[in-house]
Design a protein around this motif. Structure first.
Motif, short mmCIF file in Angstrom:
data_model
loop_
_atom_site.label_atom_id
_atom_site.label_comp_id
_atom_site.label_asym_id
_atom_site.label_seq_id
_atom_site.Cartn_x
_atom_site.Cartn_y
_atom_site.Cartn_z
N VAL A 7 0.84 -1.19 0.00
CA VAL A 7 0.00 0.00 0.00
C VAL A 7 0.88 1.25 0.00
CG1 VAL A 7 -1.83 1.22 1.22
CG2 VAL A 7 -1.71 -1.27 1.33
N PRO A 8 0.67 2.17 -0.95
CA PRO A 8 1.44 3.43 -0.95
C PRO A 8 1.00 4.32 0.21
CG PRO A 8 0.31 3.07 -3.06
CD PRO A 8 -0.24 2.09 -2.09
N LEU A 9 1.97 4.96 0.85
CA LEU A 9 1.66 5.87 1.96
C LEU A 9 1.92 7.33 1.62
CD1 LEU A 9 3.06 3.89 5.04
CD2 LEU A 9 0.70 4.01 4.22
N SER A 10 3.07 7.63 1.04
CA SER A 10 3.40 9.03 0.78
C SER A 10 4.47 9.12 -0.30
CB SER A 10 3.89 9.72 2.06
OG SER A 10 5.10 9.12 2.52
N ILE A 11 4.70 10.34 -0.78
CA ILE A 11 5.74 10.61 -1.77
C ILE A 11 6.53 11.83 -1.31
CG2 ILE A 11 6.20 11.31 -4.16
CD1 ILE A 11 3.67 9.83 -4.98
N ILE A 12 7.85 11.70 -1.28
CA ILE A 12 8.73 12.81 -0.92
C ILE A 12 9.73 13.04 -2.04
CG2 ILE A 12 8.49 12.35 1.55
CD1 ILE A 12 11.25 11.03 1.47
N ASN A 13 10.37 14.20 -2.00
CA ASN A 13 11.40 14.53 -2.99
C ASN A 13 12.75 14.50 -2.30
OD1 ASN A 13 12.69 15.29 -5.29
ND2 ASN A 13 11.70 17.29 -5.49
N ALA A 14 13.64 13.62 -2.73
CA ALA A 14 14.94 13.43 -2.08
C ALA A 14 16.05 14.00 -2.96
CB ALA A 14 15.19 11.95 -1.82
N ASP A 15 16.92 14.83 -2.37
CA ASP A 15 18.06 15.36 -3.13
C ASP A 15 19.21 14.36 -3.07
OD1 ASP A 15 19.47 15.69 -0.67
OD2 ASP A 15 18.55 17.65 -0.39
N PRO A 16 20.27 14.56 -3.83
CA PRO A 16 21.36 13.58 -3.89
C PRO A 16 22.01 13.28 -2.55
CG PRO A 16 21.52 15.12 -5.73
CD PRO A 16 20.44 15.66 -4.83
N SER A 17 21.95 14.24 -1.61
CA SER A 17 22.60 14.03 -0.31
C SER A 17 21.80 13.11 0.61
CB SER A 17 22.82 15.37 0.38
OG SER A 17 21.58 16.00 0.68
N ALA A 18 20.56 12.76 0.22
CA ALA A 18 19.71 11.94 1.09
C ALA A 18 20.22 10.52 1.22
CB ALA A 18 18.27 11.94 0.58
N GLY A 19 20.99 10.04 0.25
CA GLY A 19 21.63 8.74 0.38
C GLY A 19 20.82 7.56 -0.12
N TYR A 20 19.92 7.76 -1.07
CA TYR A 20 19.15 6.64 -1.63
C TYR A 20 19.92 5.98 -2.76
CZ TYR A 20 15.03 8.27 0.92
OH TYR A 20 14.15 8.63 1.90
N THR A 21 19.82 4.66 -2.82
CA THR A 21 20.40 3.90 -3.93
C THR A 21 19.37 2.87 -4.40
OG1 THR A 21 21.38 2.25 -2.45
CG2 THR A 21 22.76 4.14 -3.07
N ILE A 22 19.46 2.49 -5.68
CA ILE A 22 18.57 1.47 -6.24
C ILE A 22 19.04 0.11 -5.75
CG2 ILE A 22 17.76 0.40 -8.37
CD1 ILE A 22 18.04 3.14 -9.71
N ALA A 23 18.14 -0.66 -5.15
CA ALA A 23 18.51 -1.91 -4.48
C ALA A 23 19.12 -2.92 -5.45
CB ALA A 23 17.29 -2.51 -3.79
N SER A 24 18.62 -2.98 -6.66
CA SER A 24 19.07 -4.02 -7.60
C SER A 24 20.42 -3.71 -8.23
CB SER A 24 18.02 -4.21 -8.70
OG SER A 24 17.84 -2.99 -9.42
N THR A 25 20.82 -2.42 -8.26
CA THR A 25 22.06 -2.05 -8.96
C THR A 25 23.07 -1.35 -8.07
OG1 THR A 25 21.20 0.11 -9.68
CG2 THR A 25 20.76 -1.80 -11.10
N GLY A 26 22.62 -0.77 -6.93
CA GLY A 26 23.51 0.02 -6.09
C GLY A 26 23.74 1.42 -6.61
N GLN A 27 23.08 1.79 -7.69
CA GLN A 27 23.23 3.11 -8.29
C GLN A 27 22.59 4.18 -7.42
OE1 GLN A 27 21.54 3.34 -12.19
NE2 GLN A 27 21.81 5.56 -12.38
N ALA A 28 23.26 5.32 -7.26
CA ALA A 28 22.72 6.42 -6.47
C ALA A 28 21.44 6.95 -7.12
CB ALA A 28 23.75 7.53 -6.35
N TYR A 29 20.50 7.38 -6.25
CA TYR A 29 19.21 7.84 -6.76
C TYR A 29 18.80 9.11 -6.04
CZ TYR A 29 14.20 8.10 -7.69
OH TYR A 29 12.95 8.54 -8.05
#
Length: 753
Positions: free
Chosen positions: A320-342
């Protein structure tokens, strides 16, 4: 996520609670006041029972192909509405964790299907709402073959066949059938072809008694089913309008993570495991054994019986979707399948999983019916036993990209696989419920002008089981037997109805109706870490109106009042000040609604039929207050979520020779999409149309178009926005919610031999 399955909106069709009779007809019963929904266009057979209405488009669902349509009674989902009966017994005792559409579908394996009116459901089941009332195809004295094949412009494949006939000359007959459904819906998942896979197999034998005294049937049904829920991604704007995105088509794209996988911590063992929202981790299986029939006694009473043993292994998986936020490059998200920064838009998702849960339901109904003078009397006994063994709802949260077939993200606070918050708000209960009832009904023709219909249902309801008051914090699992608390409750409940019709003239009269139901908490109400309020839940309903019947028009118009107290609902709320925070909250509240409905069928010339319905209503919350994120909220007098105040339905049809042309237009005024009523969806139309052609007495062809106006808007509620008080910051923002199906064509071929 609110626990709901068959979504119920307002009180527009409450008029079918009435029985309006004229001098030349036993009852209006609204079966002559709505559009004929025949097997040629929506795949249902009709019945001719004054206790049922057969001419409503129950099966035309604008949201999916798997469940009956919304039937409107002025209450939101989970607090009233559709019950599905098969052979006079519920197909499931309770929809959580076993959804009704996991074991029942509209099928040629059903001899007939209709809509049981509210007063009859109150009298015979003690429940509030309408009921789809279906009967299994039993053995037949002559050979009979019914088959149907359905496909759609999106690759839906459904095969449905039932065969029956004689076994011997001494009254033994057989029946057998199969229903196979492989439905990709209208969007593409990244991990499976089908959104819904359901297989149902039937077999049975029937013995006819001599001298037409009755029959007895022994029936078996096996069902297996899984379904995947999808949500729409859209841009919200002023006046409740939504705008479709260039890279996400509402109803055509999937917002389910592209591998369909989730990771959980088993709340019982504490062990980590992976699951998938398609296949065995979400597949419900069940075995159903029915013995049913009737026998005409020598004293003229008709003894009718229906018994069932239902054994299921229930599984459920939802994201179930809960919310949507906007993350800048410093937030530290990466794509789980590739490790690529997001960086960019990030969606917060809640995953819920109920592993294999054994469910047992033993039920039986026994009744006697006889016409005595001007009275049509029925007395009966209903027994329902239910056991659920260690129900759990394991939970976790994760992040994903925002778009079609999104990818899972690893981000702040997640583990190495991208999950966090294991079992926050997890659920557990186990035990038994038992309901034993006695009931009676009478249809009394007092005079040529006055008819009374009334009934009384007395029920004893017991609960015996266990739950846990231990708070389900992050990482929770049961490690100590002392964490379980016992449940032992007994309740006495009364339900019933009184309907009166009076003919002022041959064609014109008045109607007055009263209905009352009582219930208390179910075992499921104990699944969270609190001892729920078990005060009686009372639902009085009253209506008064007029009817007018001629050869050209059948009309009914009435005002209705309905109230239901002590409702319980659970919300996964998102903190409006910090959208990364969520909290599970339980709320008790009342609902009150008043409405006025006018419904008529016009037959101005041969072959043409026009059904029209108009409803005005005002359902509001009462005593709706709670605390979340350290803030007190009070929503008394707010409009009920997802319920339109104005409803309209226009159903024209025309038959000529072997052709039948039909359409159905349904209008919904604006619907509030969050608890504060700050967000709402603009008015919308749901549209259906079709044509059928009778090749000969054995073959019929049908074509149906869903949403032929191709509306692409959203409906229902907006996930994660329940507490928003100012809509303006949301203008232009991306939100998620439910939606109606996009333009879809369906083709069916029916064979009857």
């Amino acid at each position: 996520m609110r626990k709901s399955t068959l979504k119920i909106a307002p009180l527009g069709l409450i008029l079918s609670f009435a029985i309006a009779s004229g001098q030349e007809t036993d009852s209006l019963s609204v079966k002559n006041a709505v559009k004929a929904a025949t097997k040629n266009d929506v795949g249902i057979k009709t019945v001719t029972n004054s206790k049922e209405e057969n001419n409503r488009n129950v099966m035309l669902n604008a949201a999916n192909n798997t469940s009956p349509r919304d039937v409107n009674i002025g209450l939101p989902s989970t607090v009233g509405g559709i019950t599905i009966l098969e052979n006079d017994l519920p197909v499931v005792y309770f929809f959580w964790p076993e959804l009704p559409n996991k074991t029942w579908r509209q099928s040629v394996g059903l001899e007939r299907t209709g809509l049981l009116k509210m007063d009859q459901l109150a009298n015979t089941m003690g429940d509030l709402g309408f009921a789809v009332n279906s009967y299994s195809q039993t053995g037949t004295k002559d050979f009979k073959l019914n088959a149907k094949f359905t496909t759609s412009t999106f690759g839906w494949l459904q095969g449905d066949v039932n065969v029956s006939g004689p076994i011997s000359k001494n009254g033994w007959t057989y029946t057998a059938g199969a229903f196979l459904n492989y439905d990709p819906s209208t969007y593409k998942l990244g991990f499976a072809r089908n959104v819904d896979e359901t297989n149902i197999f039937r077999a049975g034998a029937t013995k006819y008694f001599k001298d037409d005294k009755g029959k007895i049937s022994f029936l078996y049904k096996y069902a297996e089913s899984y379904g995947v829920n999808n949500y729409a991604l859209f841009q919200y704007g002023e006046n409740g309008k939504v705008t479709e995105l260039e890279n996400f088509k509402i109803g055509r794209d999937s917002y389910v993570v592209n591998d369909g996988m989730f990771k959980m911590k088993d709340i019982l063992s504490g062990m980590d495991y992976w699951g998938k929202v398609s296949g065995d981790d979400n597949r419900n299986t069940s075995h159903n054994f029915d013995i049913l029939g009737n026998y005409l006694l020598d004293n003229g009473w008709n003894f009718k019986f229906s018994t069932r043993a239902h054994f299921a292994n229930a599984r459920m998986a939802n994201i179930v979707p809960l919310s949507i936020i906007n993350a800048d490059p410093s937030a530290g998200y990466t794509i789980a399948s590739t490790g690529q920064a997001y960086s960019g838009l990030v969606g917060t998702q809640l995953a819920l999983h109920t592993p294999k849960t054994p469910v047992t339901n033993i039920a039986g109904r026994f009744s006697l019916n006889k016409q005595i003078g001007d009275h049509n009397l029925t007395v009966g006994v209903l027994e329902q036993y239910y056991h659920v063994d260690k129900f759990t709802s394991n939970r976790s949260f994760f992040f994903q990209t925002v778009g079609a077939q999104p990818q899972r993200l690893i981000g702040p606070g997640t583990d190495a696989d991208g999950f966090y918050g294991y079992n926050l708000g997890g659920e557990y209960h186990s035990g038994t419920e038992n309901k034993i009832s006695v009931y009676g009904t009478d249809e009394w023709k007092v005079t040529d002008d006055l008819n009374l219909s009334y009934g009384l249902h007395l029920r004893h309801h017991s609960i015996d089981g266990e739950f846990s008051l231990t708070p389900k914090t992050v990482g929770f699992s049961f490690t100590d037997p002392s964490q379980f608390n016992q449940i032992n409750k007994n309740f006495f409940q009364i339900s019933g109805s009184l309907n009166a019709t009076y003919n002022i003239s041959k064609n014109f009269g008045v109607i007055a109706n009263f209905l009352y139901t009582e219930e208390n908490r179910r075992l499921e109400s104990y699944s969270q870490a609190f001892d729920p309020n078990t005060d009686k839940i009372k639902s009085p309903l009253g209506a008064f109106g007029v009817f007018w019947n001629t050869d050209y028009i059948q009309l009914i118009s009435q005002a209705t009042y309905l109230k239901k107290n002590n409702n319980l609902d659970r919300y996964n709320l998102v903190n409006p000040s910090n959208t990364t925070q969520s909290q599970n909250v339980t709320v008790y509240y009342d609902i009150q609604t008043i409405g006025w409905t006018t419904d008529f069928v016009l037959k101005p010339f041969k072959g043409f039929n026009l059904h029209y319905l108009l409803t005005f209503q005002n359902p509001v919350y009462e005593k709706f207050n709670f605390n979340a994120f350290g803030t007190d909220y009070d929503y008394d007098d707010n409009n009920v979520l997802g319920v339109a105040k104005v409803l309209m339905e226009i159903d024209p049809s025309y038959s000529i020779e072997k052709w039948r042309f039909w359409a159905s237009f349904r209008y919904f005024s604006k619907q509030y999409a969050n608890l504060t009523n700050a967000l709402y969806f603009a008015p919308r139309w749901e549209t259906f149309g079709g044509v059928s052609y009778t090749v000969n007495k054995n073959i019929n062809l049908g074509a149906t178009v869903i949403n032929f106006l191709n509306q692409r808007g959203a409906s229902g509620t907006i996930n994660g926005a329940e507490l928003i008080t100012d809509a303006s910051p949301y203008y232009g923002r991306l939100l998620t919610g439910t939606y109606i199906m996009p333009l879809t064509g369906q083709l069916s071929v029916n064979f009857n031999f």
